[in-house]
Design a protein around this motif. Structure first.
Motif, PDB file in Angstrom:
ATOM      1  N   VAL A  97      -8.608   4.564   6.759  1.00 17.53           N
ATOM      2  CA  VAL A  97      -7.341   3.839   6.903  1.00 17.53           C
ATOM      3  C   VAL A  97      -7.594   2.504   7.579  1.00 17.53           C
ATOM      4  O   VAL A  97      -8.244   2.434   8.622  1.00 17.53           O
ATOM      5  N   ASP A  98      -7.081   1.443   6.963  1.00 15.86           N
ATOM      6  CA  ASP A  98      -7.144   0.114   7.562  1.00 15.86           C
ATOM      7  C   ASP A  98      -5.914  -0.067   8.445  1.00 15.86           C
ATOM      8  O   ASP A  98      -4.803  -0.204   7.933  1.00 15.86           O
ATOM      9  N   ALA A 100      -4.688  -2.497   9.963  1.00 20.84           N
ATOM     10  CA  ALA A 100      -3.948  -3.737   9.737  1.00 20.84           C
ATOM     11  C   ALA A 100      -3.004  -3.628   8.546  1.00 20.84           C
ATOM     12  O   ALA A 100      -2.049  -4.407   8.440  1.00 20.84           O
ATOM     13  N   ALA A 101      -3.266  -2.687   7.642  1.00 15.73           N
ATOM     14  CA  ALA A 101      -2.437  -2.562   6.438  1.00 15.73           C
ATOM     15  C   ALA A 101      -1.244  -1.641   6.646  1.00 15.73           C
ATOM     16  O   ALA A 101      -0.321  -1.624   5.824  1.00 15.73           O
ATOM     17  N   ASP A 107       3.355  -2.031   2.035  1.00 22.40           N
ATOM     18  CA  ASP A 107       2.373  -1.000   2.356  1.00 22.40           C
ATOM     19  C   ASP A 107       2.572   0.148   1.376  1.00 22.40           C
ATOM     20  O   ASP A 107       3.465   0.980   1.529  1.00 22.40           O
ATOM     21  N   SER A 109       0.237   2.396   0.718  1.00 21.92           N
ATOM     22  CA  SER A 109      -0.684   3.488   1.011  1.00 21.92           C
ATOM     23  C   SER A 109       0.071   4.745   1.430  1.00 21.92           C
ATOM     24  O   SER A 109       1.168   4.688   1.981  1.00 21.92           O
TER      25      SER A 109
END
Length: 321
Positions: A97-98, A100-101, A107, A109
């Motif tokens: 998992v990033d 920052a995203a 988003d 994700s």
């Protein structure tokens, strides 16, 4: 507006059981109720289920993920007579998992907890229009409250660490006794019209082509009407005369109450604040209708589920009364 609460996150009639919160024994009994369940939040994302991610998931309090969650456990209210809580499991760290995203404007994700394979955590802005009004209200409430607890751990009066109280609807300072309540920031969002045209603008960080109503925070000592006139003039240099209230929307990103207003412009020349507004324009009903239909070459309308889109659609349909 007669249908003001049709807006996303609008009132669904959920029983919040506010009378239980001050009663520690009643709260404990609610937690011990075998029918009690919880909705889960992870880094602001609600746990949703269904092939279309269109249902807010509920887990029993005995579920290992719920039982192992860090406090606070917030009593949202009663659902079909059974207690319903919210818990946050943001301490869980999924692989790949990033950070920052997570929680950004776009988003897409989804995160699946290994112990809850039938559901996933999804950005609320992406799924809010798929949820029922009831589920959307619950998700917005849980997200806003968890965000408040995470960002207000310390007493604003003395600096000591505060603790959750009143079933999660307050924070109490054990050092000085100060009580702190969930924050809600009033924001006016303005449908400004002049005849057959509406005033739209865009922020620099928005997706390409997206235009929406102007908006801004209400300042201390200011009426909603005055805030509308000030914000519009500050951002685009347009003078607004008559102003009236239309509808409101809880907006838990992180803690706003969007207050939809209709303002009638008395001038039309645009002098843009380049820091706040990347572009602004007057848009005719015909152009806006084409934008909603996906046929306009330059303009994409406000995000589905946002009160700006709700106001603009009702203006197009001549349903502001």
């Amino acid at each position: 507006m007669r249908h003001a609460e049709d807006v996303t996150f609008g009132g669904s009639g959920f029983d919040r059981g506010a009378e239980i919160r001050p009663d520690a024994q009643a709260v404990a009994a609610a937690e011990a109720d075998p029918a009690a369940s919880a909705v889960l939040i992870w880094r602001g994302k609600p746990l949703v289920t269904g092939a279309a991610r269109d249902r807010l998931a509920r887990l029993r309090l005995s579920h290992p993920v719920v039982a192992g969650a860090a406090p606070p456990r917030i009593l949202l209210g009663r659902e079909d007579g059974a207690p319903l809580f919210a818990v946050d499991i943001s301490n869980w760290a999924p692989e790949g998992v990033d950070p920052a995203a997570i929680g950004g404007f776009v988003d897409l994700s989804e995160q699946v907890h290994p112990d809850i394979p039938e559901a996933c955590f999804a950005e609320l802005r992406q799924v809010m229009t798929r949820l029922t009004p009831h589920d959307a209200e619950l998700a917005a409430t849980a997200r806003a409250l968890m965000g408040w607890h995470a960002s207000h751990r310390f007493c604003a009066c003395c600096g000591a660490e505060s603790v959750p109280a009143q079933a999660g609807w307050q924070r109490l300072c054990p050092s000085c006794g100060a009580r702190h309540f969930p924050r809600t920031d009033p924001v006016v969002i303005m449908l400004v019209t002049r005849g057959n045209r509406a005033l739209l603008g865009r922020a620099p960080v928005w997706p390409e082509g997206m235009y929406s109503c102007l908006a801004g925070f209400v300042e201390p000592g200011e009426t909603l009407e005055a805030a509308v006139r000030r914000e519009v003039f500050e951002e685009v240099g347009v003078r607004v005369g008559a102003v009236r209230y239309l509808a409101s929307q809880p907006w838990p990103f992180p803690a706003s109450l969007m207050i939809g207003m209709h303002g009638v412009a008395e001038s039309e020349d645009i002098i843009r604040d380049p820091v706040e507004i990347e572009d602004a324009m007057w848009v005719t009903r015909e152009d806006l209708s084409a934008a909603f239909a996906g046929r306009h070459p330059l303009i994409a309308p406000a995000r589905e589920g946002a009160i700006a889109r709700f106001l603009l659609r009702n203006w197009l349909a001549d349903r502001l009364d």
